[in-house]
Design a protein around this motif. Structure first.
Motif, mmCIF file in Angstrom:
data_model
loop_
_atom_site.group_PDB
_atom_site.id
_atom_site.type_symbol
_atom_site.label_atom_id
_atom_site.label_comp_id
_atom_site.label_asym_id
_atom_site.label_seq_id
_atom_site.Cartn_x
_atom_site.Cartn_y
_atom_site.Cartn_z
ATOM 1 N N UNK A 63 0.828 -1.200 0.000
ATOM 2 C CA UNK A 63 0.000 0.000 0.000
ATOM 3 C C UNK A 63 0.867 1.256 0.000
ATOM 4 N N UNK A 64 1.925 1.215 0.788
ATOM 5 C CA UNK A 64 2.838 2.351 0.841
ATOM 6 C C UNK A 64 3.481 2.602 -0.528
ATOM 7 N N UNK A 65 3.914 1.530 -1.171
ATOM 8 C CA UNK A 65 4.512 1.664 -2.505
ATOM 9 C C UNK A 65 3.508 2.240 -3.500
ATOM 10 N N UNK A 66 2.284 1.775 -3.427
ATOM 11 C CA UNK A 66 1.256 2.276 -4.333
ATOM 12 C C UNK A 66 0.979 3.759 -4.081
ATOM 13 N N UNK A 67 0.926 4.156 -2.820
ATOM 14 C CA UNK A 67 0.687 5.563 -2.488
ATOM 15 C C UNK A 67 1.807 6.446 -3.030
ATOM 16 N N UNK A 68 3.040 5.974 -2.939
ATOM 17 C CA UNK A 68 4.176 6.727 -3.481
ATOM 18 C C UNK A 68 4.024 6.875 -4.989
ATOM 19 N N UNK A 69 3.667 5.797 -5.651
ATOM 20 C CA UNK A 69 3.490 5.862 -7.112
ATOM 21 C C UNK A 69 2.364 6.821 -7.493
ATOM 22 N N UNK A 70 1.290 6.819 -6.723
ATOM 23 C CA UNK A 70 0.195 7.740 -6.996
ATOM 24 C C UNK A 70 0.682 9.182 -6.846
ATOM 25 N N UNK A 71 1.452 9.453 -5.798
ATOM 26 C CA UNK A 71 1.972 10.799 -5.565
ATOM 27 C C UNK A 71 2.893 11.243 -6.688
ATOM 28 N N UNK A 72 3.599 10.298 -7.279
ATOM 29 C CA UNK A 72 4.491 10.630 -8.388
ATOM 30 C C UNK A 72 3.721 10.828 -9.686
ATOM 31 N N UNK A 73 2.480 10.400 -9.689
ATOM 32 C CA UNK A 73 1.627 10.475 -10.876
ATOM 33 C C UNK A 73 2.208 9.670 -12.038
ATOM 34 N N UNK A 74 3.038 8.718 -11.720
ATOM 35 C CA UNK A 74 3.603 7.859 -12.755
ATOM 36 C C UNK A 74 3.776 6.463 -12.156
ATOM 37 N N UNK A 75 2.806 5.617 -12.288
ATOM 38 C CA UNK A 75 2.818 4.351 -11.581
ATOM 39 C C UNK A 75 3.842 3.328 -12.055
ATOM 40 N N UNK A 76 4.408 3.509 -13.228
ATOM 41 C CA UNK A 76 5.277 2.463 -13.764
ATOM 42 C C UNK A 76 6.756 2.788 -13.741
ATOM 43 N N UNK A 77 7.115 4.034 -13.455
ATOM 44 C CA UNK A 77 8.516 4.425 -13.461
ATOM 45 C C UNK A 77 8.915 4.882 -12.068
ATOM 46 N N UNK A 78 9.936 4.254 -11.495
ATOM 47 C CA UNK A 78 10.386 4.608 -10.140
ATOM 48 C C UNK A 78 10.929 6.040 -10.094
ATOM 49 N N UNK A 79 10.388 6.823 -9.183
ATOM 50 C CA UNK A 79 10.950 8.132 -8.890
ATOM 51 C C UNK A 79 10.875 9.156 -9.996
ATOM 52 N N UNK A 80 10.085 8.961 -11.011
ATOM 53 C CA UNK A 80 10.011 9.911 -12.103
ATOM 54 C C UNK A 80 8.664 10.621 -12.098
ATOM 55 N N UNK A 81 8.627 11.862 -11.621
ATOM 56 C CA UNK A 81 7.354 12.569 -11.635
ATOM 57 C C UNK A 81 6.946 12.922 -13.050
ATOM 58 N N UNK A 82 5.664 12.967 -13.271
ATOM 59 C CA UNK A 82 5.146 13.348 -14.578
ATOM 60 C C UNK A 82 5.152 14.863 -14.664
ATOM 61 N N UNK A 83 5.650 15.410 -15.769
ATOM 62 C CA UNK A 83 5.705 16.856 -15.958
ATOM 63 C C UNK A 83 4.414 17.304 -16.653
ATOM 64 N N UNK A 84 3.884 18.419 -16.177
ATOM 65 C CA UNK A 84 2.670 18.975 -16.791
ATOM 66 C C UNK A 84 2.950 19.508 -18.161
ATOM 67 N N UNK A 85 1.912 19.640 -18.964
ATOM 68 C CA UNK A 85 2.053 20.142 -20.340
ATOM 69 C C UNK A 85 2.166 21.638 -20.352
#
Length: 85
Positions: A63-85
């Motif tokens: 659950x903790x890992x999933x929450x981190x991925x949600x916060x990054x807005x990129x569920x498949x790439x470790x530690x890579x936040x999604x940049x806005x357009x």
């Protein structure tokens, strides 16, 4: 036979407590052959509680890992936040 009814009740109760039929089959000889089955049953229940606690810990970590991925807005790439357009 009375023994058969006791056995069926034991199996049904064990299943209600989360034991699989395989677990019941593996553990039954220990309980069934004990002159006093109480301590053997208590040991099995304690082992099941430990197993459940380990599963809960694993689910909490997931659950903790999933929450981190949600916060990054990129569920498949470790530690890579999604940049806005």
């Amino acid at each position: 036979p009375a023994d058969a009814q006791v056995l069926v009740n034991y199996i049904k109760t064990a299943q209600k407590l989360g034991f699989t039929l395989a677990e019941v089959g593996n553990k039954l000889p220990v309980v069934w052959s004990a002159s006093e089955p109480g301590p053997a049953i208590l040991q099995l229940l304690a082992e099941k509680v430990q197993e459940i606690d380990e599963r809960i810990d694993g689910l909490r970590a997931l659950r903790e890992q999933l929450a981190v991925r949600i916060a990054l807005a990129c569920p498949l790439v470790n530690g890579t936040p999604v940049r806005g357009n």
